[in-house]
Design a protein around this motif. Sequence first.
Motif, mmCIF file in Angstrom:
data_model
loop_
_atom_site.group_PDB
_atom_site.id
_atom_site.type_symbol
_atom_site.label_atom_id
_atom_site.label_comp_id
_atom_site.label_asym_id
_atom_site.label_seq_id
_atom_site.Cartn_x
_atom_site.Cartn_y
_atom_site.Cartn_z
ATOM 1 N N ILE A 188 0.819 -1.212 0.000
ATOM 2 C CA ILE A 188 0.000 0.000 0.000
ATOM 3 C C ILE A 188 0.853 1.262 0.000
ATOM 4 O O ILE A 188 0.455 2.305 -0.494
ATOM 5 C CB ILE A 188 -0.986 0.014 1.198
ATOM 6 N N ARG B 125 1.589 2.709 -6.726
ATOM 7 C CA ARG B 125 0.132 2.618 -6.629
ATOM 8 C C ARG B 125 -0.575 3.489 -7.665
ATOM 9 O O ARG B 125 -1.556 3.087 -8.255
ATOM 10 C CB ARG B 125 -0.328 3.075 -5.242
ATOM 11 N N ASP B 126 -0.042 4.717 -7.868
ATOM 12 C CA ASP B 126 -0.701 5.615 -8.823
ATOM 13 C C ASP B 126 -0.663 5.040 -10.230
ATOM 14 O O ASP B 126 -1.617 5.173 -10.985
ATOM 15 C CB ASP B 126 -0.041 6.999 -8.801
ATOM 16 N N GLU C 207 -3.143 2.172 -10.372
ATOM 17 C CA GLU C 207 -4.520 2.664 -10.404
ATOM 18 C C GLU C 207 -4.877 3.192 -11.785
ATOM 19 O O GLU C 207 -5.987 3.002 -12.268
ATOM 20 C CB GLU C 207 -4.689 3.788 -9.383
ATOM 21 N N GLN D 128 -5.906 -1.786 8.780
ATOM 22 C CA GLN D 128 -6.512 -0.453 8.786
ATOM 23 C C GLN D 128 -7.846 -0.528 8.061
ATOM 24 O O GLN D 128 -7.917 -0.241 6.880
ATOM 25 C CB GLN D 128 -5.590 0.544 8.074
ATOM 26 N N ASP E 240 -10.559 1.244 7.808
ATOM 27 C CA ASP E 240 -11.110 2.384 7.072
ATOM 28 C C ASP E 240 -10.403 2.564 5.739
ATOM 29 O O ASP E 240 -11.002 2.786 4.700
ATOM 30 C CB ASP E 240 -10.954 3.674 7.889
ATOM 31 N N LEU E 241 -9.079 2.462 5.820
ATOM 32 C CA LEU E 241 -8.260 2.653 4.631
ATOM 33 C C LEU E 241 -8.562 1.566 3.615
ATOM 34 O O LEU E 241 -8.621 1.798 2.414
ATOM 35 C CB LEU E 241 -6.783 2.598 5.023
ATOM 36 N N GLU F 16 -11.717 2.266 1.833
ATOM 37 C CA GLU F 16 -11.543 3.346 0.866
ATOM 38 C C GLU F 16 -10.833 2.859 -0.403
ATOM 39 O O GLU F 16 -11.235 3.197 -1.508
ATOM 40 C CB GLU F 16 -10.720 4.458 1.532
ATOM 41 N N SER F 17 -9.786 2.037 -0.220
ATOM 42 C CA SER F 17 -9.071 1.624 -1.437
ATOM 43 C C SER F 17 -9.886 0.616 -2.232
ATOM 44 O O SER F 17 -9.735 0.521 -3.441
ATOM 45 C CB SER F 17 -7.671 1.088 -1.133
ATOM 46 N N LYS G 250 -13.047 0.911 -2.670
ATOM 47 C CA LYS G 250 -13.884 1.760 -3.515
ATOM 48 C C LYS G 250 -13.093 2.273 -4.714
ATOM 49 O O LYS G 250 -13.649 2.555 -5.769
ATOM 50 C CB LYS G 250 -14.436 2.937 -2.715
ATOM 51 N N ALA G 251 -11.786 2.430 -4.551
ATOM 52 C CA ALA G 251 -10.945 2.928 -5.641
ATOM 53 C C ALA G 251 -10.491 1.811 -6.566
ATOM 54 O O ALA G 251 -9.606 1.988 -7.378
ATOM 55 C CB ALA G 251 -9.750 3.678 -5.074
#
Lengths: 207, 373
Positions: free
Chosen positions: A67, A72-73, A76, A97, A99-100, A103-104, A106-107
């Motif tokens: 992570i 990562r960019d 993605e 983590q 929450d993280l 979120e990822s 969702k991405a």
Amino acid sequence: MAVKQKKSTTAAKLLTVLIIDDNMDRAQTFEAALKDTPYLVKHLAHTSVSLLKEVEKTEPDIILIDIESPNRDTIESLSTISAFNPKPVVMFSEQDQPDLMRESIKAGVSAYVSGDTNPERAKFILDVAVARFNEHQGLRNELSDAKRQLESRKWVDQAKALLIEKQNMTEQQAYSAIRKMAMDNGQKMEDVAKNLISMMQLMGGAK
Amino acid sequence: MTIQQDLALEQTDLDIGIVALTDCAPLVMAKHLGFFEQWGLQVNLHIQHSWATVRDRLHTGLLDAAQMLAPMPLASTLGLNGAKCDVINAFNLSMNGNGITLSTALFEQIKQLNNGQEPVLPLDSSWIKQIVQNKRDNGQAKLRFAAVYPYSCHLFQLRDWLSIAEIDVDNDIEIIIIPPTEMTAALENDEIDGFCVGTPWNTKAVRAGIGATVITSCDIWQEAPEKVLAVTSQWQQQHPNTFIALLAAVQQTCEWLNSTANRFEAAAVLQTYLGEPLDVIAPSLIGSCLTTQNGTPRNIPAYNRFISKDANLPKLSQGRVLLDKMATAHQLPHDFTQAQKQQLLKDVYRPDLYKSMLDMKKKMTQLGDIQYS
């Protein structure tokens, strides 16, 4: 349930997993856990070799990435910007983590492996990632197909309206004219419609 | 009375995300100079290695605030490429700062086309157009460029520059995404023919002799906001006073960064954060754009701008320009209406909060609580 059936047959083929991680121990543990499974592992430390070259060469079916990796960019963007086919992405993280992770996902991240994940679960996690990714892709394709159809209908409707107005055709006549032109020229109705619109605008403007 | 009591800060310990680039200077120097503390804030800066983690950590509250690329709050609020989350921009951290660097090999090809002479800089992109055509005629692979993120001014500036020469940026060339810190390595390994990136990474490529910086972002766009100080709308609503104090500290730092002498100091401090030496970091901060390893640097006074008249004030018009660029790059939904656009800009751009900060600062200065230059 038919969908599920299809997935398990794909998983029976050998799937290449590209692991991008500077943490050698973690990568090796994961690799060992995937021995005698349909997953074939290739490991990269992210600073050593070029990621994109490797993705092009290996054509991995799944990408497993730390992570914290700057890559990562790039990973993605594979699904949004370039000609690369999107792949399921699984993320490594030192700590758990939630929450993280949410979120990822969702991405576009398909699954998550945290520091205390039991390596025995490696295969299961990858199975889930592939399944989730396929489902997500399916939805995305359906959505873009629907959008494209809508877009195409918009052009045809506009061309039809112009034909009705300028050429005194009935709606049926206008539709048949567009369809005939498309068939005669081997073009899509949408393209014929666009040509007609621009031509009629041109002629309208020239008067 | 302490400043915490005066300002009624809801939270004093803050976690702020930064990315290793010259334009993280306002946040790094605010900490280094003790300006955050003057405003009652204890700030921990966290270096993030990708814009994706900046986004995810800000959305989830693992970071209270972050240095973001100017188009990112718009992308977050729209839910492009990730979860939908209302992110606001009440402060432009920096203007300009990007440059386009070509690989030495590509630059040599341009020299050959120009009878062995160095081309005039800033480079006219029709040179690239010629090479694009030659490559197509000879059946060679397309030129490949890199930008740092899909929702970045870098991508839009690269597209705009190439489009001037009527290069079809969607078909004639390839553009890929590589994070700033990995750019020079990609150029050195021949994975790309050129890139658009923020300082100091152009300077690093030139110093290392692997590329030529042929144009800066301020040659392409005039005075464009580059990085912004982003927080989620929810966080701002829960911590209105803390947010104002944060803006005040950062604005004070931007003013401090106006002096050339101070910029040398900033360059020295940034070494630790960027992991690069002074001769790579300092040039752009003092308005110098290195071009080729032995060539004459160009004088670009606005290369890294942290403050000029109203530069930090976020304007809806700036957001509108970005939305147009995003639309050109096929990033916005086709059915996005003017009304939706206007609402989005009103939600994301918050000049009102910037102005509250200025009012508060005025009041505090009158009270004699805060002295700043």
